[in-house]
Design a protein around this motif. Sequence first.
Motif, PDB file in Angstrom:
ATOM      1  N   SER A  67       0.849  -1.185   0.000  1.00 40.53           N
ATOM      2  CA  SER A  67       0.000   0.000   0.000  1.00 40.53           C
ATOM      3  C   SER A  67       0.882   1.232   0.000  1.00 40.53           C
ATOM      4  O   SER A  67       2.065   1.170   0.330  1.00 40.53           O
ATOM      5  N   SER A  68       0.302   2.329  -0.375  1.00 39.60           N
ATOM      6  CA  SER A  68       0.974   3.623  -0.261  1.00 39.60           C
ATOM      7  C   SER A  68      -0.100   4.694  -0.172  1.00 39.60           C
ATOM      8  O   SER A  68      -1.191   4.541  -0.706  1.00 39.60           O
ATOM      9  N   SER A  69       0.220   5.725   0.553  1.00 39.25           N
ATOM     10  CA  SER A  69      -0.689   6.869   0.631  1.00 39.25           C
ATOM     11  C   SER A  69       0.157   8.127   0.572  1.00 39.25           C
ATOM     12  O   SER A  69       1.287   8.154   1.066  1.00 39.25           O
ATOM     13  N   SER A  70      -0.382   9.129  -0.052  1.00 42.41           N
ATOM     14  CA  SER A  70       0.415  10.342  -0.248  1.00 42.41           C
ATOM     15  C   SER A  70      -0.478  11.579  -0.234  1.00 42.41           C
ATOM     16  O   SER A  70      -1.703  11.482  -0.308  1.00 42.41           O
ATOM     17  N   LEU A  71       0.174  12.714  -0.147  1.00 34.22           N
ATOM     18  CA  LEU A  71      -0.520  13.988  -0.292  1.00 34.22           C
ATOM     19  C   LEU A  71      -1.031  14.090  -1.718  1.00 34.22           C
ATOM     20  O   LEU A  71      -0.528  13.427  -2.624  1.00 34.22           O
ATOM     21  N   SER A  72      -1.998  14.947  -1.937  1.00 35.71           N
ATOM     22  CA  SER A  72      -2.490  15.124  -3.301  1.00 35.71           C
ATOM     23  C   SER A  72      -1.760  16.249  -4.025  1.00 35.71           C
ATOM     24  O   SER A  72      -1.665  16.243  -5.248  1.00 35.71           O
ATOM     25  N   SER A  73      -1.232  17.210  -3.258  1.00 33.61           N
ATOM     26  CA  SER A  73      -0.584  18.348  -3.890  1.00 33.61           C
ATOM     27  C   SER A  73       0.379  19.013  -2.909  1.00 33.61           C
ATOM     28  O   SER A  73       0.145  19.019  -1.704  1.00 33.61           O
ATOM     29  N   ILE A  74       1.443  19.576  -3.445  1.00 33.69           N
ATOM     30  CA  ILE A  74       2.431  20.313  -2.655  1.00 33.69           C
ATOM     31  C   ILE A  74       2.877  21.517  -3.481  1.00 33.69           C
ATOM     32  O   ILE A  74       2.896  21.470  -4.705  1.00 33.69           O
ATOM     33  N   GLU A  75       3.218  22.608  -2.809  1.00 31.28           N
ATOM     34  CA  GLU A  75       3.690  23.807  -3.505  1.00 31.28           C
ATOM     35  C   GLU A  75       5.037  24.208  -2.943  1.00 31.28           C
ATOM     36  O   GLU A  75       5.265  24.153  -1.733  1.00 31.28           O
ATOM     37  N   THR A  76       5.934  24.601  -3.844  1.00 29.11           N
ATOM     38  CA  THR A  76       7.266  25.054  -3.460  1.00 29.11           C
ATOM     39  C   THR A  76       7.761  26.019  -4.528  1.00 29.11           C
ATOM     40  O   THR A  76       7.063  26.302  -5.501  1.00 29.11           O
ATOM     41  N   GLY A  77       8.966  26.503  -4.361  1.00 22.52           N
ATOM     42  CA  GLY A  77       9.565  27.392  -5.353  1.00 22.52           C
ATOM     43  C   GLY A  77      10.542  26.643  -6.240  1.00 22.52           C
ATOM     44  O   GLY A  77      10.615  25.412  -6.219  1.00 22.52           O
ATOM     45  N   THR A  78      11.331  27.408  -6.989  1.00 20.87           N
ATOM     46  CA  THR A  78      12.282  26.790  -7.913  1.00 20.87           C
ATOM     47  C   THR A  78      13.648  26.555  -7.269  1.00 20.87           C
ATOM     48  O   THR A  78      14.562  26.071  -7.924  1.00 20.87           O
ATOM     49  N   GLY A  79      13.787  26.874  -5.984  1.00 23.31           N
ATOM     50  CA  GLY A  79      15.017  26.534  -5.277  1.00 23.31           C
ATOM     51  C   GLY A  79      15.094  25.027  -5.072  1.00 23.31           C
ATOM     52  O   GLY A  79      14.131  24.298  -5.306  1.00 23.31           O
ATOM     53  N   THR A  80      16.227  24.523  -4.622  1.00 17.46           N
ATOM     54  CA  THR A  80      16.390  23.088  -4.416  1.00 17.46           C
ATOM     55  C   THR A  80      15.521  22.616  -3.251  1.00 17.46           C
ATOM     56  O   THR A  80      15.727  23.007  -2.107  1.00 17.46           O
ATOM     57  N   SER A  81      14.558  21.778  -3.563  1.00 17.50           N
ATOM     58  CA  SER A  81      13.685  21.195  -2.552  1.00 17.50           C
ATOM     59  C   SER A  81      13.971  19.706  -2.446  1.00 17.50           C
ATOM     60  O   SER A  81      14.371  19.059  -3.421  1.00 17.50           O
ATOM     61  N   THR A  82      13.744  19.180  -1.259  1.00 15.00           N
ATOM     62  CA  THR A  82      13.916  17.750  -1.026  1.00 15.00           C
ATOM     63  C   THR A  82      12.548  17.156  -0.718  1.00 15.00           C
ATOM     64  O   THR A  82      11.799  17.696   0.095  1.00 15.00           O
ATOM     65  N   PHE A  83      12.259  16.048  -1.375  1.00 13.95           N
ATOM     66  CA  PHE A  83      10.985  15.368  -1.205  1.00 13.95           C
ATOM     67  C   PHE A  83      11.259  14.001  -0.594  1.00 13.95           C
ATOM     68  O   PHE A  83      12.146  13.280  -1.050  1.00 13.95           O
ATOM     69  N   THR A  84      10.512  13.646   0.455  1.00 17.49           N
ATOM     70  CA  THR A  84      10.761  12.389   1.146  1.00 17.49           C
ATOM     71  C   THR A  84       9.468  11.575   1.261  1.00 17.49           C
ATOM     72  O   THR A  84       8.365  12.103   1.153  1.00 17.49           O
ATOM     73  N   ALA A  85       9.653  10.291   1.485  1.00 14.77           N
ATOM     74  CA  ALA A  85       8.560   9.378   1.803  1.00 14.77           C
ATOM     75  C   ALA A  85       9.151   8.275   2.668  1.00 14.77           C
ATOM     76  O   ALA A  85      10.313   7.903   2.501  1.00 14.77           O
TER      77      ALA A  85
END
Length: 162
Positions: A67-85
């Motif tokens: 199974s997996s569950s996640s957010l439906s949407s995220i907002e950020t800028g064009t700087g370096t972002s890190t995404f985790t799960a």
Amino acid sequence: MNGKILCSIVLVLVLAGALAYAMSYAREDVIVDTFESGGRVVFHDNDSHGTFHLGVASADFDKNAVSSSSLSSIETGTGTSTFTATWRNEMENELGGVKTAVFTLTVWDPVGVPHSTTRESQGVSSGTLSVSCSPHGSGEGRFLLTSTISESRLNVSTPLFT
């Protein structure tokens, strides 16, 4: 007499080795279960950035279920972002078991370039998937969190000597 015994032993070893070699090619990986969840990432035209936890994935060898569950949407800028799960494998393989849990997090930037990481587990364990992304422009991207159980099985329909 010793020569015949030695020759018989060598012949048995060669045949056993040939059979083991052939059997290794008669195995195939079969997907037992797979599940995906995902959403969109909106990259705004600014330098903001951060670390964003997108979801959770799990596998259970005993139930052959993922199974997996996640957010439906995220907002950020064009700087370096890190995404985790986070991921977890909740059960051990049975004695002699050949199941593998595979967890993948992929983030696509606004121009469709994928940034991905994968982890495999064959026993009770857990961890974090992490992907960094710094798009060159604003727009909408997406992400996908996938969990899969595969099992290595003997394919008896495969010819042993092809």
